[in-house]
Design a protein around this motif. Sequence first.
Motif, PDB file in Angstrom:
ATOM      1  N   LEU A   1      -6.310  12.464  -5.341  1.00 13.49           N
ATOM      2  CA  LEU A   1      -5.814  11.277  -4.642  1.00 13.49           C
ATOM      3  C   LEU A   1      -5.169  11.590  -3.295  1.00 13.49           C
ATOM      4  O   LEU A   1      -5.451  10.894  -2.308  1.00 13.49           O
ATOM      5  N   PRO A   2      -4.299  12.611  -3.177  1.00 14.90           N
ATOM      6  CA  PRO A   2      -3.704  12.875  -1.854  1.00 14.90           C
ATOM      7  C   PRO A   2      -4.738  13.180  -0.779  1.00 14.90           C
ATOM      8  O   PRO A   2      -4.565  12.789   0.378  1.00 14.90           O
ATOM      9  N   VAL A   3      -5.820  13.875  -1.157  1.00 17.00           N
ATOM     10  CA  VAL A   3      -6.854  14.205  -0.179  1.00 17.00           C
ATOM     11  C   VAL A   3      -7.718  12.983   0.134  1.00 17.00           C
ATOM     12  O   VAL A   3      -8.160  12.783   1.270  1.00 17.00           O
ATOM     13  N   ALA A   4      -7.950  12.170  -0.866  1.00 16.89           N
ATOM     14  CA  ALA A   4      -8.813  10.994  -0.691  1.00 16.89           C
ATOM     15  C   ALA A   4      -8.087   9.811  -0.066  1.00 16.89           C
ATOM     16  O   ALA A   4      -8.733   8.825   0.331  1.00 16.89           O
ATOM     17  N   LEU A   5      -6.759   9.882   0.042  1.00 21.20           N
ATOM     18  CA  LEU A   5      -5.970   8.726   0.459  1.00 21.20           C
ATOM     19  C   LEU A   5      -6.369   8.141   1.814  1.00 21.20           C
ATOM     20  O   LEU A   5      -6.416   6.910   1.949  1.00 21.20           O
ATOM     21  N   PRO A   6      -6.646   8.942   2.852  1.00 23.23           N
ATOM     22  CA  PRO A   6      -7.027   8.324   4.136  1.00 23.23           C
ATOM     23  C   PRO A   6      -8.243   7.416   4.027  1.00 23.23           C
ATOM     24  O   PRO A   6      -8.264   6.314   4.588  1.00 23.23           O
ATOM     25  N   LEU A   7      -9.260   7.865   3.297  1.00 26.10           N
ATOM     26  CA  LEU A   7     -10.466   7.049   3.154  1.00 26.10           C
ATOM     27  C   LEU A   7     -10.202   5.827   2.270  1.00 26.10           C
ATOM     28  O   LEU A   7     -10.747   4.739   2.520  1.00 26.10           O
ATOM     29  N   ILE A   8      -9.354   5.997   1.255  1.00 27.62           N
ATOM     30  CA  ILE A   8      -8.997   4.852   0.411  1.00 27.62           C
ATOM     31  C   ILE A   8      -8.274   3.786   1.237  1.00 27.62           C
ATOM     32  O   ILE A   8      -8.544   2.585   1.111  1.00 27.62           O
ATOM     33  N   LEU A   9      -7.361   4.226   2.096  1.00 29.84           N
ATOM     34  CA  LEU A   9      -6.640   3.278   2.956  1.00 29.84           C
ATOM     35  C   LEU A   9      -7.596   2.567   3.918  1.00 29.84           C
ATOM     36  O   LEU A   9      -7.389   1.396   4.236  1.00 29.84           O
TER      37      LEU A   9
ATOM     38  N   ALA B   1      -4.862 -10.331  12.415  1.00 28.16           N
ATOM     39  CA  ALA B   1      -5.768  -9.223  12.100  1.00 28.16           C
ATOM     40  C   ALA B   1      -5.321  -7.940  12.799  1.00 28.16           C
ATOM     41  O   ALA B   1      -5.351  -6.853  12.215  1.00 28.16           O
ATOM     42  N   LEU B   2      -4.878  -8.057  14.046  1.00 26.13           N
ATOM     43  CA  LEU B   2      -4.393  -6.884  14.781  1.00 26.13           C
ATOM     44  C   LEU B   2      -3.114  -6.339  14.161  1.00 26.13           C
ATOM     45  O   LEU B   2      -2.924  -5.115  14.066  1.00 26.13           O
ATOM     46  N   VAL B   3      -2.238  -7.228  13.733  1.00 30.51           N
ATOM     47  CA  VAL B   3      -1.010  -6.784  13.055  1.00 30.51           C
ATOM     48  C   VAL B   3      -1.356  -6.063  11.753  1.00 30.51           C
ATOM     49  O   VAL B   3      -0.731  -5.047  11.405  1.00 30.51           O
ATOM     50  N   THR B   4      -2.346  -6.569  11.040  1.00 33.55           N
ATOM     51  CA  THR B   4      -2.790  -5.918   9.801  1.00 33.55           C
ATOM     52  C   THR B   4      -3.296  -4.507  10.082  1.00 33.55           C
ATOM     53  O   THR B   4      -2.968  -3.562   9.347  1.00 33.55           O
ATOM     54  N   LEU B   5      -4.079  -4.345  11.136  1.00 28.16           N
ATOM     55  CA  LEU B   5      -4.542  -3.012  11.529  1.00 28.16           C
ATOM     56  C   LEU B   5      -3.379  -2.085  11.821  1.00 28.16           C
ATOM     57  O   LEU B   5      -3.369  -0.918  11.409  1.00 28.16           O
ATOM     58  N   ALA B   6      -2.382  -2.602  12.529  1.00 25.48           N
ATOM     59  CA  ALA B   6      -1.220  -1.785  12.873  1.00 25.48           C
ATOM     60  C   ALA B   6      -0.434  -1.376  11.629  1.00 25.48           C
ATOM     61  O   ALA B   6       0.050  -0.233  11.530  1.00 25.48           O
ATOM     62  N   LEU B   7      -0.323  -2.272  10.671  1.00 23.34           N
ATOM     63  CA  LEU B   7       0.408  -1.958   9.438  1.00 23.34           C
ATOM     64  C   LEU B   7      -0.299  -0.862   8.645  1.00 23.34           C
ATOM     65  O   LEU B   7       0.357   0.036   8.101  1.00 23.34           O
ATOM     66  N   PHE B   8      -1.619  -0.925   8.583  1.00 24.87           N
ATOM     67  CA  PHE B   8      -2.346   0.116   7.849  1.00 24.87           C
ATOM     68  C   PHE B   8      -2.308   1.449   8.598  1.00 24.87           C
ATOM     69  O   PHE B   8      -2.299   2.511   7.975  1.00 24.87           O
ATOM     70  N   TRP B   9      -2.295   1.401   9.926  1.00 30.30           N
ATOM     71  CA  TRP B   9      -2.134   2.637  10.694  1.00 30.30           C
ATOM     72  C   TRP B   9      -0.779   3.277  10.377  1.00 30.30           C
ATOM     73  O   TRP B   9      -0.688   4.481  10.146  1.00 30.30           O
ATOM     74  N   ALA B  10       0.279   2.437  10.342  1.00 31.41           N
ATOM     75  CA  ALA B  10       1.612   2.945  10.024  1.00 31.41           C
ATOM     76  C   ALA B  10       1.665   3.467   8.589  1.00 31.41           C
ATOM     77  O   ALA B  10       2.292   4.507   8.324  1.00 31.41           O
TER      78      ALA B  10
ATOM     79  N   GLY C   1      -0.784   4.774   6.933  1.00 30.25           N
ATOM     80  CA  GLY C   1      -1.468   6.059   6.924  1.00 30.25           C
ATOM     81  C   GLY C   1      -0.594   7.172   7.465  1.00 30.25           C
ATOM     82  O   GLY C   1      -0.591   8.287   6.928  1.00 30.25           O
ATOM     83  N   ARG C   2       0.146   6.878   8.517  1.00 30.36           N
ATOM     84  CA  ARG C   2       1.034   7.896   9.088  1.00 30.36           C
ATOM     85  C   ARG C   2       2.157   8.264   8.118  1.00 30.36           C
ATOM     86  O   ARG C   2       2.610   9.413   8.084  1.00 30.36           O
ATOM     87  N   TYR C   3       2.585   7.297   7.323  1.00 30.91           N
ATOM     88  CA  TYR C   3       3.702   7.536   6.416  1.00 30.91           C
ATOM     89  C   TYR C   3       3.242   8.158   5.097  1.00 30.91           C
ATOM     90  O   TYR C   3       3.889   9.061   4.566  1.00 30.91           O
ATOM     91  N   ALA C   4       2.108   7.676   4.548  1.00 31.67           N
ATOM     92  CA  ALA C   4       1.705   8.057   3.192  1.00 31.67           C
ATOM     93  C   ALA C   4       0.829   9.301   3.145  1.00 31.67           C
ATOM     94  O   ALA C   4       0.851  10.033   2.153  1.00 31.67           O
ATOM     95  N   VAL C   5       0.049   9.542   4.183  1.00 31.66           N
ATOM     96  CA  VAL C   5      -0.876  10.676   4.176  1.00 31.66           C
ATOM     97  C   VAL C   5      -0.148  11.917   4.675  1.00 31.66           C
ATOM     98  O   VAL C   5       0.537  11.879   5.695  1.00 31.66           O
ATOM     99  N   SER C   6      -0.313  13.017   3.963  1.00 30.18           N
ATOM    100  CA  SER C   6       0.373  14.255   4.343  1.00 30.18           C
ATOM    101  C   SER C   6      -0.144  14.760   5.692  1.00 30.18           C
ATOM    102  O   SER C   6      -1.320  14.570   6.022  1.00 30.18           O
ATOM    103  N   PRO C   7       0.705  15.421   6.478  1.00 24.78           N
ATOM    104  CA  PRO C   7       0.270  15.902   7.808  1.00 24.78           C
ATOM    105  C   PRO C   7      -0.932  16.833   7.740  1.00 24.78           C
ATOM    106  O   PRO C   7      -1.794  16.782   8.615  1.00 24.78           O
ATOM    107  N   GLY C   8      -0.992  17.673   6.709  1.00 26.71           N
ATOM    108  CA  GLY C   8      -2.113  18.585   6.584  1.00 26.71           C
ATOM    109  C   GLY C   8      -3.435  17.858   6.424  1.00 26.71           C
ATOM    110  O   GLY C   8      -4.444  18.222   7.034  1.00 26.71           O
TER     111      GLY C   8
END
Length: 222
Positions: free
Chosen positions: A139-147, A199-208, A210-217
Amino acid sequence: MNILHFVDAFFSDSSHWHGYDGIPTRLREHVQYSLLALVIAAAVGLPAGLLTGHTGRGGNALALIATAARALPSFGLLVLMFILLGFGLLPVMIPLVVLAIPPILVTTYEAVRSVDPSPVDAARGMGMPETRILFRVELPVALPLILSGLRSAAIQIVSTATIAAYVSFGGLGRYVIDGLYQHDYEKVVGGATLVAGLALVTLALFWAAGRYAVSPGVRRRG
């Protein structure tokens, strides 16, 4: 008159900011419908996608389901549900959920299947239970694509929820449907602008997210 004039006239009219037909009320209704549909779709699509992706079984069935669901016309399904079920939240939710499940389901499946098998085999060799392998390794590795699948579903819901106004429901679609009926193009353009902005706000929320939930590596590798 150009579109910018319509936009300026719509948002500068104080009557559009108050009452049951005001922008805050319609925006809140639209967000509520969209969020509820996304939660229901995720509750169905995520577990199914994770399970089939982890086991490697059911991929062909998922592709068939996704193709069939995407082929359904959302507007036609909305009208059909309205005729069968009458007024209420259910006939609106069904088309939105059916629309959102395929991208969540298929993307989650593909995300888990695309994880490098080496760490999965190593975890299994160490005796790690299958559920821990799924949630701790895959799941941690797959999370970006899941998001990305959730983001795609959310954008489709936000855009398509506009048609709920056709069956006398609320939301930002009220401005578009009522404006067309009244030949009030200021209202039509204003409603469309609000939907695009949401829709643009929704995109921004998912970008945020991803930055918070996905590990830097994982982000750097992506």
